[in-house]
Write a protein that holds these residues in place. Structure first.
Motif, PDB file in Angstrom:
ATOM      1  N   TRP A  64      60.938  29.392  29.635  1.00 19.97           N
ATOM      2  CA  TRP A  64      61.232  28.149  28.903  1.00 19.97           C
ATOM      3  C   TRP A  64      62.179  28.387  27.740  1.00 19.97           C
ATOM      4  O   TRP A  64      62.408  27.493  26.927  1.00 19.97           O
ATOM      5  N   ARG A  77      60.675  27.000  36.721  1.00 24.35           N
ATOM      6  CA  ARG A  77      60.055  25.994  35.850  1.00 24.35           C
ATOM      7  C   ARG A  77      59.352  24.917  36.661  1.00 24.35           C
ATOM      8  O   ARG A  77      58.293  24.434  36.281  1.00 24.35           O
ATOM      9  N   ALA A 107      56.693  23.413  29.322  1.00 28.06           N
ATOM     10  CA  ALA A 107      56.825  23.421  27.863  1.00 28.06           C
ATOM     11  C   ALA A 107      56.426  22.042  27.332  1.00 28.06           C
ATOM     12  O   ALA A 107      56.945  21.033  27.807  1.00 28.06           O
ATOM     13  N   GLY A 130      57.196  20.336  24.803  1.00 28.54           N
ATOM     14  CA  GLY A 130      58.317  19.529  24.318  1.00 28.54           C
ATOM     15  C   GLY A 130      58.970  18.724  25.424  1.00 28.54           C
ATOM     16  O   GLY A 130      59.297  17.546  25.247  1.00 28.54           O
ATOM     17  N   TYR A 131      59.177  19.350  26.567  1.00 33.14           N
ATOM     18  CA  TYR A 131      59.803  18.647  27.692  1.00 33.14           C
ATOM     19  C   TYR A 131      58.871  17.566  28.247  1.00 33.14           C
ATOM     20  O   TYR A 131      59.330  16.508  28.681  1.00 33.14           O
ATOM     21  N   TRP A 159      66.991  19.355  31.509  1.00 35.45           N
ATOM     22  CA  TRP A 159      65.614  19.566  31.036  1.00 35.45           C
ATOM     23  C   TRP A 159      64.607  18.833  31.902  1.00 35.45           C
ATOM     24  O   TRP A 159      63.506  19.283  32.125  1.00 35.45           O
ATOM     25  N   LEU A 210      67.415  23.190  23.337  1.00 41.30           N
ATOM     26  CA  LEU A 210      66.149  23.786  22.887  1.00 41.30           C
ATOM     27  C   LEU A 210      65.542  22.976  21.749  1.00 41.30           C
ATOM     28  O   LEU A 210      64.423  23.233  21.314  1.00 41.30           O
ATOM     29  N   VAL A 264      61.937  21.627  21.680  1.00 43.15           N
ATOM     30  CA  VAL A 264      61.132  22.476  22.545  1.00 43.15           C
ATOM     31  C   VAL A 264      60.862  23.816  21.854  1.00 43.15           C
ATOM     32  O   VAL A 264      59.746  24.280  21.753  1.00 43.15           O
ATOM     33  N   GLN A 265      61.945  24.431  21.373  1.00 40.42           N
ATOM     34  CA  GLN A 265      61.850  25.687  20.631  1.00 40.42           C
ATOM     35  C   GLN A 265      62.728  25.517  19.389  1.00 40.42           C
ATOM     36  O   GLN A 265      63.840  26.037  19.320  1.00 40.42           O
TER      37      GLN A 265
END
Lengths: 186, 298
Positions: free
Chosen positions: A83, A109, A119, A121-122, B48, B200, B203-204
């Protein structure tokens, strides 16, 4: 003289034993859309050399490829490293063997997501798309600015149609298996 | 000339990106290109989203393409993420018959069909291939030679070049050529073609900061008046993210306006900074604009 800066993984951690690897993993990847190039990998490291994430962390695309080719299925699919790719496609562009690492990452993924390891966030962004039809929301402030600039009013996305597509394609199931897991771990 | 246009999620809804939409509309209108917005455009499910489920993502992107196909129009988009996603749809439909069947089936359930006939172009690709530099030259009324800029091509407009088919990404020049008619000095500097970490973000975040920091150090050392972007994510990173990086890494001398590519072209055509939304960016564009306006008319 005592060595102060010992490497994290030293000989005692090696080698990886046969019962820890899944020999069919690489073929499983290579048989999916985008994963075809995997078996051509020479492990030359051109991917790591150009990687923008590698220049700020110890993440290396070559290491991920190495683990995949070795067959460390469970480790790879549960790892955070898959990720960390920023999807800049530089490795894909430079690869002499057309491994298409970014597409291999997508395959990995997808597999991880189905198991509830996406992840967070996604997943949050995907939920926003599910609710609003786009990743962002429309605000009255921006609406007024658009008017001031002489831009036409925003057309609302066809949420109903999009929702049906997301349902039929299986994405909603993927989102659910990840949110369910989140609740369980809480 | 008539084209369908897809704006993406971010451009119509984020303050600092409104100028991208406004200037794109102005430029295309000025060049007599009629555009029809994709009706009730939905998320294009870019990289994504493909991470979560490729099949559904391709179907989601195909939804907007099906709408363009219904109108019988080819598509332009100023968003690099959308461009990448739409290009991938046609590629997948052409090369993977099994997946194509699955996409057909999903779309059929919502009463849509996508044959694969819509050709998608990035706004810059369209300007370069279908409008041409000579035409831009003919419309150039304002001299912009007083400014030097750092032009970012971003990732998703060019890479991978086999799929996107504009130019090989290592040393691209086509977008620089588009700025030549206006006399803009585009500076070559280290890290110009490297990723900004935009995907990112959310997410990161720490990682996205570290990568953006590297990019901002690079461009700050290049001694330019501003950064020019062609990608929504590049812009959000460099413009909205700049203040955060300044604080987090103590880059006190950092103050670089970030403008959209078509804003420069529209300025070159003679439009005013206000109608291009140049006052809506997070980092103030005043100095850059003053330098341009001081350049005088041709």
């Amino acid at each position: 003289m005592e060595q102060t800066d010992k490497p994290k993984t030293y000989r005692r951690d090696l080698p990886i034993r046969d019962d820890e690897v899944d020999n069919s993993f690489k073929y499983e990847i290579a048989n999916q859309v985008g994963g075809e190039g995997l078996l051509h990998c020479l492990k030359c490291g051109a991917c790591s050399g150009g990687c923008p994430v590698s220049s700020v962390t110890d993440y290396r695309p070559r290491k991920v490829l190495g683990h995949v080719l070795l067959g460390l299925k469970d480790e790879v699919l549960a790892s955070e490293s898959i990720w960390m790719c920023a999807a800049c496609f530089t490795c894909e562009e430079r690869c002499v063997q057309q491994v298409n690492f970014t597409d291999v990452v997508t395959v990995l993924r997808n597999m991880a997501s189905r198991e509830g390891n996406a992840a967070p966030g996604y997943i949050k962004m995907a939920e926003a798309v599910m609710q609003n039809g786009r990743v962002t929301t429309r605000t009255s402030v921006v609406d007024k600015m658009r008017e001031k600039l002489g831009l036409p009013p925003i057309q609302d996305p066809d949420i109903e149609q999009l929702g049906k597509i997301m349902q039929a394609g299986g994405l909603i199931k993927v989102i659910e298996s990840n949110t369910k897991k989140e609740v369980e771990t809480e | 000339m008539k084209k369908a246009i897809a704006w993406g999620c971010l451009i119509p809804t984020r303050r600092s990106l409104l100028g991208y939409e406004a200037s794109t509309r102005k430029v295309l209108d000025h060049l007599n290109v009629e555009t029809i917005d994709i009706p009730n455009e939905t998320c294009c499910a870019p990289f994504w989203m493909q991470s979560l489920d490729l099949t559904t993502s391709i179907a989601m992107a195909a939804r907007n393409l099906a709408k363009a196909e219904e109108m019988g129009l080819d598509l332009i988009t100023p968003c690099s993420g959308c461009f990448h996603a739409y290009k991938r749809v046609n590629h997948v439909l052409e090369h993977y018959p099994d997946l194509r069947e699955r996409i057909d089936d999903i779309l059929q359930r919502v009463g849509l069909h996508y044959e694969g006939k819509v050709e998608s172009s990035h706004l810059l690709e369209f300007l370069y291939k279908e409008i041409g530099i000579d035409e831009l030259q003919r419309n150039s009324t304002r001299d912009l030679s007083s400014i030097s800029i750092g032009l970012r091509y971003g990732c998703h407009m060019l890479k991978p070049h086999e799929l996107l088919n504009i130019e090989y990404s290592e040393r691209p020049t086509f977008a620089d050529e588009l700025l030549e008619p206006f006399g803009i000095n585009s500076v070559e500097y280290a890290g110009r073609h490297r990723c900004c970490g935009g995907l990112l973000r959310g997410v990161q975040d720490d990682l996205a900061d570290d990568i953006l920091h590297e990019r901002l150090v690079d461009v700050n050392e290049a001694g330019v008046d501003g950064i020019v972007t062609v990608c929504s994510l590049c812009h959000l990173q460099h413009d909205m993210g700049q203040r955060g990086i300044k604080r987090k890494y103590g880059m006190n001398n950092l103050d670089l306006p970030v403008v959209h590519f078509p804003q420069l072209i529209a300025l070159g055509f003679g439009y005013s900074p206000e109608e291009l939304g140049l006052d809506m960016h997070t980092v103030k564009t005043d100095k850059l604009v003053a330098k341009i306006m001081g350049g005088g008319r041709r």
